[in-house]
Design an enzyme around this catalytic site. Structure first.
Site, PDB file in Angstrom:
ATOM      1  CB  VAL A  69      -0.946   0.011   1.224  1.00 43.84           C
ATOM      2  CG1 VAL A  69      -1.984   1.115   1.071  1.00 43.84           C
ATOM      3  CG2 VAL A  69      -1.634  -1.336   1.397  1.00 43.84           C
ATOM      4  N   PRO A  70       1.505   1.582  -1.143  1.00 42.41           N
ATOM      5  CG  PRO A  70       2.738   1.350  -3.081  1.00 42.41           C
ATOM      6  CD  PRO A  70       1.522   0.834  -2.402  1.00 42.41           C
ATOM      7  CG  HIS A  71       1.100   5.713   2.329  1.00 40.12           C
ATOM      8  ND1 HIS A  71       1.363   4.389   2.578  1.00 40.12           N
ATOM      9  CD2 HIS A  71       1.769   6.415   3.282  1.00 40.12           C
ATOM     10  CE1 HIS A  71       2.142   4.286   3.637  1.00 40.12           C
ATOM     11  NE2 HIS A  71       2.415   5.493   4.080  1.00 40.12           N
ATOM     12  CB  CYS A  72       2.204   9.985  -2.347  1.00 41.57           C
ATOM     13  SG  CYS A  72       2.637  11.657  -2.858  1.00 41.57           S
ATOM     14  CG  LEU A 107      -3.724   4.149  -0.087  1.00 35.46           C
ATOM     15  CD1 LEU A 107      -3.893   4.030   1.415  1.00 35.46           C
ATOM     16  CD2 LEU A 107      -5.001   3.745  -0.795  1.00 35.46           C
TER      17      LEU A 107
END
Length: 682
Positions: A69-72, A107
């Site tokens: 779940v990579p998020h920025c 995300l």
């Protein structure tokens, strides 16, 4: 939930089957796709990519179960978005469970709205812990299918309380007369149409080809042995005919069609003893055999309608592991013993032919080696994934075909044993009718056969229900439910019919049934902290097509009996060895036995090694090993006919362990399935 539903509703937010060598390669692809779809302004490209990559450098966002779940979150972004990505091939991101990461939920959004994704993150974690959901994600071809997979997942994990109560009531032990049969029918009839539709898949073809030979070879082998033990009254033709008839009926009408019926060693021993008794007292064998079978069928029918299969709740993993290990050892021992006999026979003759000893060994080991390595090809790094899957599914069939071609073209001038198939369809005993006249037996046999029938009933009850328990193990992730009571009643009718026609009695065959399940399973590779990996079933294509096709082809083999004589027995011994070894996988008894010679610092981290003291774990394993040894000794002893009673004794032995082991230790060692906290350790 709304964010995930919105994500799985558009091609712009569902990117399927991308190719990436690593996270540094994947992130720019995803951002460029978002910019191309208008989800992200082009001027933010470099900034967003940098934030994603910096986040991955701090700590990997791979959380296990093949998902990351990579998020920025940046102030310059306007709207929050979730983008789902499925890779063609998983990449290693250092997930806690060691599993390659194939599914990504990106995300991103404005800083102040990050909290809106927290609930979504929890939903993602819960959904991805569901193996069936991961299977449906892998099979989905468009956003509509992805959305359906999401709906199915939450329907499974968030049932309304009324539905839970209804399901619990349906699965509760049956109480009234015939209540178990009624519940089984109600549960399984709802899936009857799907059982055929789910069989329309390439896996069904590979499963059918593999199990065709895996079932035909034992049928002919058992039939040949039975012919010797019964003076040709029951032989290979009868065994093949019974396998075809009973298998087709069982596949079409049983509650658990993944079970494969077949001849078993204990039933063979019992039939031989019955024939010997009939010879000693000058009693016609086939009429006496028919009476024993008819009484056994009646007793089994009574057990079915009185819900006797409820007693299986006292059979735990302790018993299942010992029984499965017993069958695996029998298959391995039988194949090794047969190959050793070939070598001994060759070198006991005056004219020693080295080729006649070496070629069968080469054919058997070649079959075993090819089948084992092709089945493991699914985990290979080479070739296209679909090609790897093809080799893995069709491995046993390909290995048999390759070794048969080698035998026919390279070793055709070597004298080796071939399949002892009869050359025409007729009763093995010349002149005997197919339909048995039960009144040819003396009147005393009509009622005296009740005693041996009781032993047959116990044996069939144990064999059928223990195999059904193993097939329905939670580890196999079956979803359509079991049918212990109904299947026992159906088996009663089949045994009664076989008795009237002088055909052998068939019962659930453990190794063939477990191999049937594995041949229809979709696996995923799970890593371990020690760097090892194992395969885990996430979905089984439950259907009736494979069982029906296998036994229909077995019936058709009666038209090709002369050609079956060309198949070297050594190839079938290699297949038996493969089946025995494969069925050992996933058996915790063998896993714990391997710990005896393993460095304690390198023990795998799982629910029992982490919760149970080592000496307690080894003592539990030792008790199982002693029980297994006793069963093996009894099986080959003069009291082998009492074999089922010794299996039944495993239940009180397990109950006695409650006095000597702590409850929490037994709960970990004897758990029906892997605890949730191990599956969801991330």
């Amino acid at each position: 939930m709304k964010y995930l539903e919105r994500t799985f509703s558009s091609n712009e937010t569902c990117l399927l089957d991308l190719t990436a060598k690593g996270i540094e390669d994947l992130i720019p692809q995803v951002i460029d796709r978002m910019i191309g779809s208008g989800l992200l302004p082009a001027e933010e490209r470099d900034n967003v990519i940098e934030v994603f990559l910096e986040r991955e450098k701090v700590i990997s966002t791979a959380i296990g179960n093949a998902v990351a779940v990579p998020h920025c979150y940046l102030e310059s972004l306007i709207e929050p978005h979730i983008v789902f990505v499925r890779l063609k091939h998983g990449i290693n991101l250092g997930a806690p469970d060691g599993t390659p990461t194939q599914y990504f939920f990106f995300l991103l959004g404005p800083t102040g709205r990050a909290v809106e994704h927290l609930d979504t993150l929890s939903l993602i974690a819960r959904a991805m812990s569901d193996g069936e959901f991961r299977y449906e994600l892998h099979e989905a071809r468009n956003p509509l299918a992805l959305r359906a997979a999401l709906a199915h997942s939450f329907a499974r994990t968030a049932k309304p309380s009324e539905e839970e109560e209804k399901h619990a009531a349906e699965m509760a032990p049956a109480s009234g007369l015939g209540d178990g049969v009624r519940k089984d029918l109600k549960r399984r009839l709802a899936h009857y149409k799907a059982d055929f539709l789910d069989g329309l898949h390439p896996k069904s073809i590979s499963s059918t080809l593999f199990l065709l030979f895996a079932c035909l070879a034992p049928a002919i082998t058992f039939g040949g042995i039975m012919a010797e033990e019964t003076g040709n009254h029951i032989g290979a033709v009868e065994m093949i005919a019974a396998s075809a008839f009973c298998g087709i009926v069982y596949a079409l009408f049983s509650g658990q069609p993944l079970i494969i019926l077949g001849g078993t060693g204990p039933l063979l021993v019992f039939t031989a003893i019955l024939y010997s008794i009939c010879e000693d007292y000058d009693i016609p064998f086939l009429p006496a055999y028919a009476w024993v079978g008819l009484w056994s069928a009646a007793f089994l029918l009574i057990l079915s309608v009185t819900n006797a299969s409820n007693l299986m709740r006292y059979f735990t993993r302790f018993t299942d592991e010992i029984f499965a290990a017993l069958i695996s050892v029998i298959f391995i021992h039988s194949s090794v013993k047969a190959l050793a006999a070939v070598v001994v026979n060759v070198y006991s003759e005056e004219s020693r032919d080295h080729d006649a000893a070496l070629v069968p060994l080469l054919l058997a080991m070649g079959t075993f080696y090819l089948a084992t390595n092709m089945t493991a090809f699914r985990r290979s790094r080479y070739l296209h994934p679909k090609i790897r899957e093809f080799f893995a599914d069709f491995g046993p069939s390909i290995s048999m075909g390759v070794m048969l071609a080698i035998a026919l073209f390279w070793f055709h001038d070597v004298a080796y044993e071939t399949l002892p198939a009869p050359d025409s369809f007729r009763p093995t005993l010349e002149g005997r009718p197919w339909l048995i006249n039960v009144f040819d037996a003396p009147v005393i046999v009509w009622f005296g056969s009740i005693v041996p029938a009781l032993l047959v009933t116990v044996l069939v009850y144990m064999d059928q229900n223990i195999t059904a328990r193993l097939v329905n193990s939670p580890d196999h992730k079956l979803t359509k439910g079991e049918a212990y009571h109904f299947d026992l009643g159906l088996l009663a009718f089949l045994i009664g019919a076989c008795s009237l026609f002088g055909l052998p009695w068939l019962v659930a065959a453990t190794v063939r049934s477990l191999n049937h399940v594995r041949s229809l399973a979709t696996m995923e590779v799970v890593g371990a902290p020690g760097g090892e990996s194992r395969e885990r079933i996430i979905h089984v294509r439950e259907n009736r097509v494979t069982g029906f096709a296998i036994h229909l082809l077995i019936g058709c083999s009666l038209l090709l009996l002369p050609y079956l004589n060309e198949i070297p027995m050594a190839i079938l011994y290699g297949l038996f060895l493969f089946m025995g070894v494969v069925s050992m996988k996933g058996n915790q008894l063998f896993e714990r036995l391997s710990l005896w010679i393993m460095d304690t610092l390198l023990y795998p981290r799982n629910h029992y090694t982490q919760r149970v003291p080592h000496w307690t774990m080894h003592l539990f394993t030792l008790i199982q090993l002693v029980c297994l040894t006793v069963l093996l000794v009894v099986k080959v002893s003069p009291v082998g006919i009492l074999f089922p009673l010794f299996i039944a004794l495993l239940v009180p032995i397990r109950l006695l362990l409650n006095r000597f082991f702590a409850a929490e230790h037994l709960a970990a060692l004897d758990a029906d399935e892997v605890p949730d906290d191990e599956e969801d350790q991330w």
